[in-house]
Design an enzyme around this catalytic site. Structure first.
Site, PDB file in Angstrom:
ATOM      1  CG  MET A  30       6.215  -1.649   1.866  1.00 22.15           C
ATOM      2  SD  MET A  30       6.769  -0.346   2.958  1.00 22.15           S
ATOM      3  CE  MET A  30       6.693  -1.160   4.534  1.00 22.15           C
ATOM      4  CG  HIS A  37       3.065  -9.968   1.629  1.00 25.14           C
ATOM      5  ND1 HIS A  37       4.027 -10.244   2.565  1.00 25.14           N
ATOM      6  CD2 HIS A  37       2.833  -8.639   1.712  1.00 25.14           C
ATOM      7  CE1 HIS A  37       4.369  -9.130   3.179  1.00 25.14           C
ATOM      8  NE2 HIS A  37       3.655  -8.139   2.692  1.00 25.14           N
ATOM      9  N   GLY A 149      -4.668  -6.158   2.684  1.00 23.57           N
ATOM     10  CA  GLY A 149      -4.951  -7.042   3.812  1.00 23.57           C
ATOM     11  C   GLY A 149      -5.746  -6.329   4.902  1.00 23.57           C
ATOM     12  CB  SER A 188       7.703  -7.906   6.996  1.00 29.95           C
ATOM     13  OG  SER A 188       6.994  -8.229   5.830  1.00 29.95           O
TER      14      SER A 188
HETATM   15  O1  PAF Z   1       0.916  -2.427   3.537  1.00 31.27           O
HETATM   16  C1  PAF Z   1       2.010  -2.211   2.982  1.00 31.27           C
HETATM   17  O2  PAF Z   1       2.846  -3.116   2.772  1.00 31.27           O
HETATM   18  C2  PAF Z   1       2.357  -0.799   2.543  1.00 31.27           C
HETATM   19  O3  PAF Z   1       1.853   0.136   3.439  1.00 31.27           O
HETATM   20  C3  PAF Z   1       1.921  -0.493   1.105  1.00 31.27           C
HETATM   21  C4  PAF Z   1       0.404  -0.546   0.957  1.00 31.27           C
HETATM   22  C5  PAF Z   1       2.567  -1.465   0.144  1.00 31.27           C
HETATM   23  C6  PAF Z   1       2.366   0.925   0.718  1.00 31.27           C
HETATM   24  O4  PAF Z   1       3.750   1.065   0.782  1.00 31.27           O
END
Ligand code: PAF
Length: 282
Positions: A30, A37, A149, A188
């Site tokens: 997101m 990430h 993750g 985040s």
């Molecule tokens: O973990 C996340 O950032 C969100 O839940 C994902 C897997 C991108 C789905 O929107």
């Protein structure tokens, strides 16, 4: 790195790789990227010839009163980080590309039961939103492998179940939680913490570690262990949603004697809700 915003452009680029028999890894996000990430991206790079990342703040997984509007959106910085980590393709669709229909008309994917416990109790509909968007993204990207993750342990469990139940031809790989030097799991939402809360936040990890130590030392009064951790967190100012020992394979409450365990917790500091977990094998 190429950036695309439409499904046609995404499929066009991926089709060329696929027709040359190349393997594709996918990391859905997101955005508002942090080292957690980037560790997923690094893992993806090791696993395939091409790495695709997506950035989409998914409205379907935010409940009423949650932070959809204010969720940090930092596309320019994120793009530079992804490019410097060797991502080949970034898919950053607007909401109308992901959800052409009104939300109430949207087809949804539900992984029953396991979506209604733990996070599901406090965030009703959250996992339907996650499963739906991940299913759609998998259909669009058609990756060979996707990396998630371990910090979002229940999410990982639900995605694995969805892939298995729907016979999706994608391998799901897990990447360990990345932590700040004081143990706080990267998220985040950590940016919402003020400086006092930021100092208190790593207590979550210390409580998890303490519980792991007690269990490794032979402790098996799980109820007592959970309530002691909750009391410690509450004394420090957290509002604890849960601190619970589960079977890591089923997410059912753990019984003494089980070997594959996970301790999961969610707690709020002011307006910020933090989640974390630690697994242990006896
Ligand atoms: O973990 C996340 O950032 C969100 O839940 C994902 C897997 C991108 C789905 O929107």
């Amino acid at each position: 790195m190429k950036t695309v915003n439409t499904i046609i452009a995404l499929r066009h680029t991926i089709a060329a790789w696929r027709s040359s028999g190349e393997r594709i890894a996918f990391v859905p996000t997101m955005g508002n990227l942090h080292d957690g990430h980037l560790a997923l991206i690094d893992e993806a790079k090791k696993q395939a010839d091409h790495t695709v990342a997506s950035i989409f703040v998914n409205p379907l997984q935010f409940g009423e009163g949650e932070d959809f509007e204010t969720y940090p959106r930092t596309l320019d910085e994120d793009s530079s980080q992804l490019a410097s980590h060797g991502v080949d393709l970034l898919f950053a669709p607007p909401v109308e590309v992901m959800y052409p229909l009104a939300q109430q008309q949207q087809t949804r994917v539900e992984v029953p039961e396991v979506s209604d416990i733990l996070e599901g109790v406090f965030r009703p509909g959250f996992f339907v939103g996650v499963a739906t968007v991940v299913c759609k993204l998998f259909n669009m990207v058609q990756p060979d492998i996707a990396i998630f993750g371990e910090k979002d342990f229940q999410q990982l469990h639900i995605i694995r179940r969805m892939v298995e139940d729907l016979q999706m031809p994608v391998e799901i790989a897990a990447s360990p939680t990345v932590r700040e030097s004081d143990g706080l799991a990267m998220s985040s939402r950590n940016s919402y913490l003020d400086s006092e809360q930021r100092k208190t936040a790593p207590l979550i990890y210390r409580c998890l570690q303490q519980a792991v130590d007690v269990i490794n030392g032979g402790g098996d009064d799980y109820a007592q262990l959970e309530s002691a951790a909750i009391a410690t967190l509450e004394k420090a100012g957290f509002v604890v949603d849960y601190f619970t020992l589960r079977n890591a394979e089923t997410l059912n409450p753990a019984n003494a004697g089980e070997k594959n365990l996970v301790i999961l917790t969610a707690a709020r500091l002011g307006q910020t809700r933090l989640i974390d977990n630690l697994s242990l094998k006896l």
